[in-house]
Design an enzyme around this catalytic site. Structure first.
Site, PDB file in Angstrom:
ATOM      1  CG  HIS A   1       0.298   6.092  -0.739  1.00 38.51           C
ATOM      2  ND1 HIS A   1      -0.871   6.628  -1.538  1.00 38.51           N
ATOM      3  CD2 HIS A   1      -0.150   5.465   0.362  1.00 38.51           C
ATOM      4  CE1 HIS A   1      -1.842   6.491  -0.867  1.00 38.51           C
ATOM      5  NE2 HIS A   1      -1.595   5.776   0.201  1.00 38.51           N
TER       6      HIS A   1
ATOM      7  CG  HIS B   1      -1.971   1.296   1.229  1.00 33.88           C
ATOM      8  ND1 HIS B   1      -2.913   1.071   0.981  1.00 33.88           N
ATOM      9  CD2 HIS B   1      -1.655   2.360   1.699  1.00 33.88           C
ATOM     10  CE1 HIS B   1      -3.822   2.373   1.127  1.00 33.88           C
ATOM     11  NE2 HIS B   1      -2.806   3.146   1.738  1.00 33.88           N
ATOM     12  CD  GLU B   2       1.476   3.596   3.727  1.00 29.70           C
ATOM     13  OE1 GLU B   2       1.705   4.579   3.031  1.00 29.70           O
ATOM     14  OE2 GLU B   2       0.531   3.343   4.380  1.00 29.70           O
TER      15      GLU B   2
END
Length: 417
Positions: free
Chosen positions: A22, A18-19
């Site tokens: 980003h 997920h990170e």
């Protein structure tokens, strides 16, 4: 111990992916990312690469990417401040010592007359001897050192707010997107490696299907004229018709035929309902294209099931027992580990989908809340003021934390009930 390791591994992978989404799209847009963190709380491990500090933190319950310009800068230097300057060979400022200047004898101490570390990148001072203005150029990667902690300066062109709306939106949406991609890849691997149920059937001896003439190797293609693309769809079409007459269309030796039969009734105690059955078992396959198709159907089912649960709010049937925090997820992980590798991976895919969907909810402090602000900016033509957005995000974060506490307490209570 196996459950704990599986729990930490699953959470770490989901948060990392997920990170990383980003981080990747933020860096691709030219946004400076100060830190990429897995976990919360005190640092366990850290290293720096390409202007970003990568950290692993003690509590495996989340993570974050800290982008320049997303929140007010903690370090502000105003006219009148005394600072220390360190220069490179071209006499550009590479370090700005904000305090503890005595620990940096190599620094040239000046009093700030004018300063711009965002757009023009300069510092002006007044020479004590001549009274003339001295202007120093600041390197775009100059370090700000405060309390002996160095952080790279973020010029405007490396800040989140300087990028186009689509690039900012992509940097935020990329987190949930990576969770969706990970879940889809896991599901493809499961169906390809372990196989999947097909609509090619094997009737149970003495069942409605067998007595109606269905044979092993037949492929059911429709029920009452409605196409049954996959096994679960076929099961659903039959289950919703207990003790009803149905027309089953099947394929045998390349030809389609139809037969009419009346379903039996099976009572499912767990959900207090009856379902239709005809007594068939699926034959399995593990070809790649079939795995992709089944993975797609399973992904859609996972992604939409959370909305089915939320819909219970409007019918008054919703209960906190339908959602889980870290404690509840740990218990589900324990059950998955006991059931074997397939169930662990399936559970990881389910969590990844849920993490992506929940993060897209338009709630401040979640990715969906941040996208909501960008949508408002697109309509209004200018962004919400940082002060207002910060206040709303803070309230949203507080409410999310409160919900987590309530859900976790409910999970713990169930352990002792």
């Amino acid at each position: 111990m196996n459950t704990l390791l599986a729990f930490i591994a699953i959470f770490s992978v989901l948060v990392f992916v997920h990170e990383w989404g980003h981080l990747y799209f933020a860096k691709r847009a030219g946004i400076l990312c100060y830190e990429f963190a897995i976990g919360m709380g005190p640092k366990l491990f850290a290293f720096e690469r390409n202007d970003t500090i990568y950290t692993v933190r003690l509590l495996p319950i989340g993570g974050y990417v800290r982008m320049a310009g997303e929140e007010p800068e903690q370090t502000t230097i105003r006219p009148g401040y005394e600072i220390g300057l360190v220069f490179d060979n071209q006499q550009k400022v590479t370090e700005i010592i904000i305090n503890n200047k005595s620990k940096h004898p190599e620094a040239h101490v000046v009093q700030v007359e004018k300063i711009d570390l965002i757009h023009e990148l300069f510092i002006e001072t007044i020479d004590d001897e001549t009274g003339e203005t001295v202007r120093y150029e600041v390197h775009e990667k100059a370090m700000l050192v405060q309390d002996e902690v160095a952080q790279i300066n973020a010029p405007w062109h490396r800040q989140f707010g300087s990028k186009s709306l689509p690039k900012r939106a992509m940097a935020i949406f990329a987190g949930p997107l990576m969770n969706f991609i990970l879940a889809f890849i896991i599901l493809i691997g499961l169906f390809w490696g372990f196989g999947y149920n097909t609509n090619q059937i094997s009737p149970v001896e003495g069942s409605v299907a067998a007595e109606s003439g269905l044979m092993e190797g037949d492929t059911i293609v429709a029920v009452n004229g409605e196409q049954a693309d996959e096994w679960q769809h076929l099961v659903n079409l039959i289950s919703e018709r207990p003790n009803e007459e149905i027309t089953v269309t099947y394929e045998r030796d390349g030809e389609q035929q139809s037969v009419t039969m009346t379903t039996d009734t099976d009572y499912v105690e767990e959900i207090d309902t009856e379902r239709g059955v005809i007594g068939i078992a699926p034959m399995r396959a593990n070809d790649f294209l079939g795995a992709v198709s089944n993975a797609g159907s399973e992904f859609v089912m996972m992604a939409t099931s959370i909305f089915d649960t939320l819909a219970l709010i409007f019918t008054g049937e919703f209960s906190l027992d339908y959602i889980s925090g870290p404690v509840g997820i740990y218990n589900f992980t324990d059950a998955a580990v006991a059931a074997g590798l397939y169930n662990v991976l399936w559970f990881a895919a389910l969590l990844s989908v849920n993490l992506g969907v929940i993060n897209l909810f338009p709630i401040p402090a979640l990715d969906g809340g941040r996208l909501m602000f960008l949508g408002y900016e697109a309509i209004r033509g200018k962004p919400v003021s940082p002060e207002k957005e910060g206040a709303i995000q803070f309230v949203g974060f507080a409410l999310v934390m409160l919900l987590m506490i309530i859900v976790t307490w409910n999970d713990i209570s169930k352990l002792f009930s």
